[in-house]
Design a protein around this motif. Structure first.
Motif: not given
Length: 506
Positions: A108-112, A209-211, A194-199
């Protein structure tokens, strides 16, 4: 096997589940819209993001939404489908499973994301204290190229593949992306939809949404919010006032408060409710006492009193909603006089107090305890009903510090081997009885190549459970979801996993 702790065992009536069902539109419906938010209420929070801490059903449901695995369960829960892996091949002769990852995967951070990350994750699954027993057949991995992962096994385990879909076999960056394990799982990075926006632990989880997700058409939602509300009455108020769009588990006795069109009843059950017996000490070590307890439970009345009739009386030691469960043709009889006669044959002495421990956090749990206690007292057992917090209850059971306990076990992957594995790993659900017959049947089932071989192994286990009663099956409960007309695309497996990336707002 390593101890599985509470992999599938949850002592609260609301944290394990059953059945298989669908609601709203098919996920392939061309009318599915992109965007919007949904709020879902759940009674228990996740156990955190580290899969080795997984106990609560909510954890198995949620982890793969952020950290997807190689495969995922099908909507009907009878097979597995591609996840991060687009295809795989099980070679029974070579004792390998070869996975081909999808092209162009990223976290989700763009790393392969490559096979090296997947291989690192496999080693995590193998070594984990609570989950490791599921992957005991795995001996290592190989990564011929960036998109190929080979899992090597000591035997041609058919279970290993299905267990990879259970929600805890998640893929994370190799070496946690340079972080320590604790720091990584405090704010996880995965390749899920998905990504964690807040917990806020114990209160609220916000997913967005995980773009960078591999499928640009999913997830449908912009945001998915899970609110933790333990009180079922508060859940109902929030749902009825449309402050929430769904409830993951409505107590079955509250079904009448949900409009019929908004009920999703998950049936048949992949969960079994029962009385767990400590057979390592008196009086539970006496088969006559265990038979007396079984005879004392009027399963039809019990199902009505505890589950409002939305449960079937148990007819075997394995839940029928799990793929591969065949039953044994056994009969669990009921009768007060028969129970009294069996009790008289046992080492139990009138007036000896027998402790029955139950979860104190939900009304249905305590009602189950009160119902079971009343039926046992009717045959002359002096029951001391103890209502405990879930973790205290689980700890006491694991330590053998109990006489009788109420709870449920359920599958989290599409195979009856899930339940087998739990029974073996926990010594017959902490009964303390020798598990050789079950263990041998488990081993045969794991490598069985035909339906006849699988059925024979399952029937052996079912018959042994019926004759020896390491636990006493009482009911196969249904599971009820409340789902507003706004929620579309909901599909629930028999073990209560639903792909949130397919949900959309109608």
């Amino acid at each position: 096997m390593k101890t599985t702790a509470c992999l599938l065992l949850a002592m609260a009536l609301l944290v394990t589940g059953c059945g298989g069902g669908t609601a709203s539109d098919s996920p392939t419906d061309g009318s599915a819209r992109r965007g919007g938010n949904l709020t879902i209420l759940r009674a228990a929070d996740i156990d955190g993001w580290d899969p080795d801490k997984a106990i609560q059903l909510a954890t198995f449901q949620t982890l793969p939404q952020v950290m997807e695995g190689l495969v995922r369960p099908s909507a009907d829960g009878t097979s597995i489908q591609p996840g991060l892996a687009e295809k795989w091949k099980l070679d029974a002769k070579a004792k390998t499973i070869t996975f081909t990852l999808r092209p162009g995967l990223t976290f989700s951070d763009g790393r392969p994301l490559t096979s090296a990350d997947a291989a690192f994750s496999v080693e995590l699954w193998r070594k984990e204290l609570s989950m490791g027993s599921l992957y005991a057949a795995i001996t290592g991995t190989a990564t011929p190229d960036d998109r190929t992962l080979v899992i090597k096994m000591k035997k041609a385990s058919t279970f290993t593949l299905t267990w990879l879909s259970n929600g805890s076999a998640v893929v994370v960056p190799k070496d946690f992306g340079g972080m320590g394990r604790k720091d990584f799982f405090a704010k996880p990075i995965g390749a899920g939809p998905f990504v964690v926006a807040a917990y806020q632990p114990g209160q609220r989880l916000v997913l967005e949404r995980n773009r960078h997700y591999y499928d640009p058409a999913r997830p449908k939602l912009d945001r998915l919010v899970y609110e933790v509300v333990a009180d079922p009455n508060q859940q109902m108020l929030r749902y009825q006032s449309r402050q929430a769009d769904a409830i993951e588990a409505v107590p079955l006795d509250l079904a009448g408060q949900i409009p019929e069109a908004e009920r999703v009843l998950v049936h048949p059950s992949a969960t079994i409710h029962g009385i767990f017996v400590n057979a390592a000490k008196q009086p539970g070590n006496d088969i006559h006492f265990r038979r007396a307890v079984s005879l004392a439970i009027d399963r039809s009345r019990y199902a009505q009193a505890v589950f409002g009739g939305l449960a079937a009386p148990a007819t075997g030691g394995l839940p029928p909603g799990v793929q591969g469960s065949v039953g044994c043709g056994c009969t669990y009889e009921t009768g007060v006089e028969k129970a009294k006669a069996e009790l008289a044959k046992s080492s139990y002495r009138p007036g000896t107090r027998v402790e029955l421990v139950v979860d104190a956090t939900t009304p249905s749990s305590t009602r189950a305890g009160e119902t079971a206690a009343a039926q046992l007292r009717a045959i002359g057992v002096d029951v001391d009903l103890q209502k405990l917090e879930v973790q205290v209850l689980v700890d006491r059971q694991a330590k053998g510090a109990y006489d009788l306990s109420l709870g449920e076990v359920g599958s989290v992957s599409p195979t009856v081997g899930d339940i087998f594995g739990l029974i073996v790993a926990t010594g017959g659900l902490y009964s303390g009885l020798p598990m050789k017959t079950i263990s041998d049947a488990f081993d045969r089932l794991e490598v069985a190549q035909t339906d006849q071989e699988r059925a024979a192994a399952v029937r052996t286990a079912e018959t042994w459970i019926h004759e020896n009663l390491p636990y006493i099956p009482t009911a196969f409960p249904d599971r009820l979801f409340a789902v507003s007309p706004k929620v579309k695309g909901l599909q629930i497996t028999p073990f209560l996993f639903y792909p949130a990336d397919l949900l959309w707002v109608g």
